[in-house]
Design an enzyme around this catalytic site. Structure first.
Site, PDB file in Angstrom:
ATOM      1  CG  HIS A  93      -1.900   1.170   1.225  1.00  0.00           C
ATOM      2  ND1 HIS A  93      -2.800   1.219   0.398  1.00  0.00           N
ATOM      3  CD2 HIS A  93      -1.933   2.265   1.900  1.00  0.00           C
ATOM      4  CE1 HIS A  93      -3.472   2.267   0.319  1.00  0.00           C
ATOM      5  NE2 HIS A  93      -3.145   2.982   1.363  1.00  0.00           N
ATOM      6  N   GLY A 111      -7.005   3.541   1.547  1.00  0.00           N
ATOM      7  CA  GLY A 111      -7.848   3.655   0.585  1.00  0.00           C
ATOM      8  C   GLY A 111      -7.095   4.439  -0.678  1.00  0.00           C
ATOM      9  CG  LEU A 162      -9.070  -1.341   1.321  1.00  0.00           C
ATOM     10  CD1 LEU A 162      -8.432  -2.154   0.171  1.00  0.00           C
ATOM     11  CD2 LEU A 162     -10.076  -0.161   0.865  1.00  0.00           C
ATOM     12  CG  ASP A 163      -5.488  -0.139   2.134  1.00  0.00           C
ATOM     13  OD1 ASP A 163      -5.091  -0.884   1.736  1.00  0.00           O
ATOM     14  OD2 ASP A 163      -6.021   0.745   1.942  1.00  0.00           O
ATOM     15  CB  ALA A 164      -7.567  -3.501   8.115  1.00  0.00           C
TER      16      ALA A 164
END
Lengths: 297, 297, 297, 297
Positions: free
Chosen positions: C205, C214, C240-242
């Protein structure tokens, strides 16, 4: 972008020990040592190990373990370990976490490294006893004594050098000091002094060794036009600035920085690098081999 | 890997000024300003300029210049500059390097940021006057007073908050303070207080903003399992932790680090980041635009 | 200021294995495991261990060991280890160093992360087999195929998404892929896909998570006026992205940097961070626990 | 933690120029130059200035400016500037941003620096023309030619050295090369060659200079037991590894790192440091004075 990591200040400290071993590499070392500890009721809390070149090389390990009634049982533990140590030709020692290292800090006029160590010590981040400060100048007497730490002003001249060192050694021995920190002490210590405390004198050199050995490293750095300056903490050996390196770090500089700016920027590197090195030393994280350090952190 | 750079402590300070200008970008600004300065006998020692998007954008410049008898001639210089400023719709100011900023430091129980500022100040690296320390706790009174700096203990409770702020403002105004440093001051200051000192209150937040806004950022960081932790110095605005960022830095951490370790590691980042931000502020290196900072360093 | 470290490319690889264990902490684990290995004639080359909170906590260990005729003896070793594993309620696995991981790299239009992985792979620094590249764009077909690696262009639209994933899974399963690398793959993978490959999908990311989750993180960073930008490699989970963070790094930026500059600077961070994470994964250095990673490096 | 910053790829490039000036410091330089530019209708987009020691020192400035029909008007601009330059004894030059530098890259067997430059060039991040690659080995011919760049294999032996250099110079002159990049070219270039291209040959040395001058720096670093390794980009002068330093960076290493690991880690530093230096050079950000660089970035 790195930090010293302390083993914490838990209540367990009184039952905790750290074992450091170096020996020729051979199969079965970890198994023998961990079985030994298990059979003696010890619980391994942390272990870190390093093998220098797989075959015919050297083996290094640091083990932190807990054992009920550690203090009383230490002598038995050490006695029982002798046969294991002999079998593997180990160079080894066990340190009680509860037995704090006893530090003497040597300083001249620049105080930033001293202040950092005192500040970390007061904040509880430096798990050692600072038992004295020795200086060839009287300047910081009041400041140091405000921390409740004895300050010994021992002037050093070309003539009085050996006398001064004799006095230093006397103070160190009386107080049971085991680690000497040269926190920007601008005197060269004698070979006799160095030999007396092998791997127990930590110096901070204000350059990224081996660049700029000797005097005025910031001036040398400025003249060469480097884009980073650094500091190096190392154990003192007889050869100037050539002892085993414990830690180094750098900061970015530019053409805009005068020698004075380099000194100011450098002060921050020096204090951080020295504090890390001292911290690793007092937590028994360092093994010396072949004029280099193995740092378990 | 970055440092604050001070403009030095030379004797020239008394004849040196720093001019800061923001205005809509247009051809001829540099020419007009530098001609103005040349015609008034000033010598530009350093200038740094930044244009935000070439066309229809904003122009920012910081000029350090020397001028004989600066102090007495400042009023005339400012008066003469008015037409130039008007022509280009400039937002501008001139600061005398000899007129040191007057700082009030706010602190709670954590003392590392305060200690760093005091240490740098004593070492001559912080070119400002620390005119008072205000705390909601009495703990550091003796320590601060040993530096010859007044210490005001103003307790803050939910009920006494506005009263406490009134007292703080009174002290600040009386002493002619122009910059307020929140050096780990664990109270939220009111909108009224913030509006009174726009771009003059510097806070250190103990995370890498915008990650971990609000309370207990090290605990939040630990829970998320980040591999770097950071600190952020910013000007305080009404929205919590959302003001213009002045400086940030990070250190590497690992799964081994407990929340307490993160705090300890973080202390070193916080003090360094805050000291850099304060240093840039007092050397008039910062312009604020669109809730961001232009830092000339 | 950190790097991935590979276990080397020695001939010993064929007789080397890596054992990863997580279990509730209890005395005697190290002793049991190392005795087991010693009794089976294995030689521990490297071991690294970590205990999460001393009492009632979790124990994690990674052991590299050598054993003659490793490949044939692996099944017996695993069978014999079962009782030990059961006794300590271990979650465990043994990986042969000689059995290289099989990677599928997913990419969209930005090629820097893919190029880095291919370059490291060709240089022999990435000890894995890249068995295919899957992309929703045809752009890099020729380039990838010049490395002798199959390139599958699978377009993804809102309508074709599940169909595209079915095709991806088919290819992955056929080729025996065990690790999926999302090297700036600008599509969100479905929960079904994620659940199929737990802790086996690595994403990069382009921000310092949890900041700027995001889309368009560099734009978000520019708007907030941060002074450092970063990148984060993590295992993909449904949120998401976690997912568990494997590695992060940052670079310094300033007010001068446009969003395009941030992207350019960011590209260098992204490729380095992703390559480190992939390298650690393929050397079996990562354990996941409580949505965080334990990285033995 | 630093990056190169490019001046962007806007359409303005065709009307943009960069002016570099060094001269003895004196009041009025900025005013004269900026008035000159304003009177000729130029708009200063960016200027950066540096004075070496306030009094009796040197003055350096880099100005980026836009001017309609720049290309045609350049000769007149240069002619008109002569009197200003004469008055202040300036060493000066004006570069058109639209006139891209022409690079020759020299390489031996290690390809990482070459690959990085080619990759950045293809990505549009290196605003120059790579007009040829010269190597003493044939290895990378196919790879380089796939980028559409001519590859000249010129073997070098003790006997053929001067002949080889003659051939290199011939190729360089024919192609109008203005910058030579030694991207891990493992041959020492002759004084004649060096004198021909002053401040136009950029070398990457794989150590943190002045530490580990000469051959096998990673081996030297390993033997000394340093905790950081580095790379240095510098202009080549007649004395080996002693030219003006353009950029340096370091990475952390530990006792665990073999010489091979140092090389692998070093490759990443080398390519990044060299790419930054080349980028600054081609954007005319570097002035050389007193065997040091002033880098405006």
């Amino acid at each position: 972008m790195l930090h010293y990591r302390s083993s914490g200040k838990s209540n367990d400290q009184e039952n905790r020990a750290r074992m450091l071993i170096s020996c020729p590499d051979r199969p079965g070392i970890v198994a023998s040592v961990s079985r030994f500890l298990a059979e003696h009721g010890a619980n391994i809390v942390h272990s870190d190990q390093y093998t220098l070149s797989p075959k015919g090389g050297m083996f290094f390990i640091r083990i932190e373990f807990d054992l009920e009634h550690m203090e009383e049982r230490l002598v038995w533990l050490e006695r029982d370990f002798e046969p294991v140590a002999k079998q593997f030709e180990m160079d080894w020692r066990i340190h009680l976490a509860s037995k704090r290292k006893r530090l003497a800090i040597f300083v001249s006029k620049e105080d930033h490294c001293l202040v950092e160590l005192l500040w970390q010590w007061r904040a509880g981040d430096l798990d050692a006893d600072i038992v004295m400060v020795i200086s060839n100048h009287p300047d910081m007497k009041t400041f140091v004594e405000s921390f409740g730490i004895p300050y010994h002003h021992i002037p050093v001249t070309a003539d009085s050098k050996s006398e001064a060192e004799a006095r230093q050694i006397e103070l160190i021995e009386e107080a049971g000091v085991d680690t000497i920190v040269l926190a920007r002490y601008m005197q060269i210590v004698s070979p006799t002094f160095v030999q007396r405390y092998p791997n127990r004198i930590i110096n901070i050199h204000h350059s990224f060794l081996p660049a700029f050995v000797g005097g005025n490293p910031y001036r040398q750095a400025h003249e060469r036009g480097v884009k980073l300056i650094g500091a190096t903490a190392h154990y003192v050996t007889e050869e100037l600035d050539a002892g085993p390196i414990i830690e180094q770090d750098v900061e970015r500089v530019s053409h805009r920085d005068s020698v004075d700016n380099l000194k100011r920027i450098g002060r921050n590197i020096e204090r951080v690098v020295l504090a890390r090195a001292v911290s690793w030393h007092i937590e028994d994280r360092i093994l010396v081999y072949d004029n280099k350090t193995v740092v378990f952190n």
